[in-house]
Design an enzyme around this catalytic site. Sequence first.
Site, mmCIF file in Angstrom:
data_model
loop_
_atom_site.group_PDB
_atom_site.id
_atom_site.type_symbol
_atom_site.label_atom_id
_atom_site.label_comp_id
_atom_site.label_asym_id
_atom_site.label_seq_id
_atom_site.Cartn_x
_atom_site.Cartn_y
_atom_site.Cartn_z
ATOM 1 N N HIS A 1 0.838 -1.211 0.000
ATOM 2 C CA HIS A 1 0.000 0.000 0.000
ATOM 3 C C HIS A 1 0.873 1.262 0.000
ATOM 4 O O HIS A 1 0.728 2.143 -0.860
ATOM 5 C CB HIS A 1 -0.898 -0.035 1.244
ATOM 6 C CG HIS A 1 -1.844 1.113 1.354
ATOM 7 N ND1 HIS A 1 -3.168 1.021 1.018
ATOM 8 C CD2 HIS A 1 -1.672 2.398 1.774
ATOM 9 C CE1 HIS A 1 -3.765 2.187 1.221
ATOM 10 N NE2 HIS A 1 -2.876 3.043 1.685
ATOM 11 N N GLU A 2 1.801 1.344 0.967
ATOM 12 C CA GLU A 2 2.624 2.551 1.102
ATOM 13 C C GLU A 2 3.589 2.718 -0.077
ATOM 14 O O GLU A 2 3.876 3.841 -0.492
ATOM 15 C CB GLU A 2 3.404 2.541 2.427
ATOM 16 C CG GLU A 2 2.526 2.618 3.667
ATOM 17 C CD GLU A 2 1.564 3.800 3.686
ATOM 18 O OE1 GLU A 2 1.866 4.837 3.045
ATOM 19 O OE2 GLU A 2 0.501 3.697 4.336
ATOM 20 N N HIS B 1 1.822 4.512 -2.829
ATOM 21 C CA HIS B 1 1.883 5.964 -2.636
ATOM 22 C C HIS B 1 3.270 6.502 -3.018
ATOM 23 O O HIS B 1 3.391 7.545 -3.654
ATOM 24 C CB HIS B 1 1.618 6.320 -1.167
ATOM 25 C CG HIS B 1 0.188 6.160 -0.743
ATOM 26 N ND1 HIS B 1 -0.862 6.679 -1.470
ATOM 27 C CD2 HIS B 1 -0.358 5.564 0.352
ATOM 28 C CE1 HIS B 1 -2.003 6.395 -0.834
ATOM 29 N NE2 HIS B 1 -1.723 5.719 0.260
ATOM 30 N N HIS C 1 3.742 6.707 -6.710
ATOM 31 C CA HIS C 1 2.944 7.826 -7.227
ATOM 32 C C HIS C 1 3.729 9.133 -7.018
ATOM 33 O O HIS C 1 3.852 9.963 -7.941
ATOM 34 C CB HIS C 1 1.605 7.863 -6.476
ATOM 35 C CG HIS C 1 0.545 8.661 -7.165
ATOM 36 N ND1 HIS C 1 -0.751 8.724 -6.709
ATOM 37 C CD2 HIS C 1 0.570 9.461 -8.261
ATOM 38 C CE1 HIS C 1 -1.474 9.499 -7.503
ATOM 39 N NE2 HIS C 1 -0.687 9.970 -8.441
#
Length: 595
Positions: free
Chosen positions: A388-389, A392, A395
């Site tokens: 998940h992290e 980010h 991105h």
Amino acid sequence: MNAFNSRQEVPEKEKWNLNDIYPSLEEWEQDYDKIEKLTEELHKFDGKIDDGNDLYDYLHKEEIVESLFGKVFVFAKLSGDIDTRETLAQSLTEKASQLGVKISAATSFFTPFLLGLDKSTLESFLREDSRLDYFKDDLYDAFRYKEHVLSKEKEELLSQLGETLSSPSRTFGMINNADIKFGEVTDEDGNKKELTRGMYSKLMEDEDRSKREEAYKAYYVPYVQLKNSIASTLSSAIKNNVTLSKVRSYPSALEKSLFGKKIPKEVYMNLIQTTKDNLKSMYQYTELRKETLGVEELKQYDLGVPLVTGVKEDIPYEEAYETMLDALAPLGKDYIEVLKEMKNARYIDVRETPGKRSGAFNLGLYGIHPFILLNHQDDINSLFTLAHEMGHAMHSHYSNKHQPQITAGYTIFVAEVASTVNEVLLINYLLKNAKSEEYRKYLLNHFMDQFKGTFFTQVMFAEFEMKTHERAENGESLNAEAFSELYEKLFQEYNGDALVMQEESKYGWARIPHFYRPFYVYQYATGFAAAISIANKILSGDEEVLENYLAFLKSGSSDYPIELLKKTGVDLTSPEPIKDALSLFAELVDEFSKL
């Protein structure tokens, strides 16, 4: 599992390297002094912007200040997150925060100045200095607020009321974080002790149902006791929001919240309506829980306990990272190479140590690189948190690399897409490679529960917010009874008849901090649905969607979020992405029940 008693015990390669921002404290101090001088210069522009050249000088200087302040603040924050007990880091964060206040004060004149201009004057400024082309889109975007801005005197009055208007949120924060005392639970030795939030989340997963019930009832004790006080803070927060929307001439509080990012109202309405039209699989899920747990009546404290036990396995960090790289291979060679580099170059702070900030986050620093905080526990949850992290972080990496500073940051509306695409690719990979039927069931259960929390619960919250604001707009009363009645009705509606409501269930509204940040939570659900749609197409081998998705990751805030997502093939103004996500949930429930 590695348990570390101090930060010194953690291998160097598993700690982030803050020297990438400032190799020494002296250099931090130098930038701090430089910002103070520049801030004074910014202040002098008040009342002195007479042409395009002045406008460019101000905006250019402000961007330099923003860039330097980003470094100063992030270095202080990350130094403090390593050990929240450390006084030097605390004083750096304090200093940086005070500097932030000075910058705000020095630049506060600019928005009223800009919105006080005629459009023709702004256009003449833009013609006078071609260097303003860089800022043009931002200037026009700010100009959209012109019809919602009041006279200078009224704006000054509203800004003076700022602290008063945010009082309900602060009051709830103090009640919820400082004053609340939960009821008591029984420990292993049979002694009574006061429940804490950390204990509560663990106890909700306990296989002993009586322990779950005891914890559940203890958790709700203060919320039931303080229901009238909390109803008063929530009611005030909603009424303040409604009043501000009217004062600023927005059609409704909801439309005021959506205006900034140009989100059409139908995105919000679509999300709620399409979900409510497709709740059948959610009802099957609660039936399935009841059946699997073998209980006569399914209660709220039965909703968090895993349905499959005895298959947990240790996943050391190195193995977790390799598993993630294998799972994300469909995103292409470059994506994987950058992820490898992030690990080797120490962008990630991996281990839980005494005093370290809890949870996990990514912080992308423009001109440097992303910094990722984890508290890795060598389990399946930590593997998903890692994926998940790093979504980010990728991105941030791509947007910072491909966008100028002004458009490098991305909005909350699209932020959860990159992280959830990674989670969907990960669950798909794990299911494909599950060693046993039991482990496959365990993974399905994990993903269904995550789906429920990130999607269904957030949509229910979004409807609660919409309905409470509508009641305030219609002059209807908002008190503990009104909130409880509405919350209970929605809770039953979203979970189905298999769930038997308890007295405490209807006070769920009293414990949600997000309700003081109106119309925020729906973005978790839209982001989740968009990510599922994109990930499924990538997994089906759709090269065009993959290419468009990678372009999306590189686009920061170069367009409005709805338009950026449309370029990946996801149109959130239509019900399709929501329907796609809901049909995936139905498939998960179906497969779990067959297994």
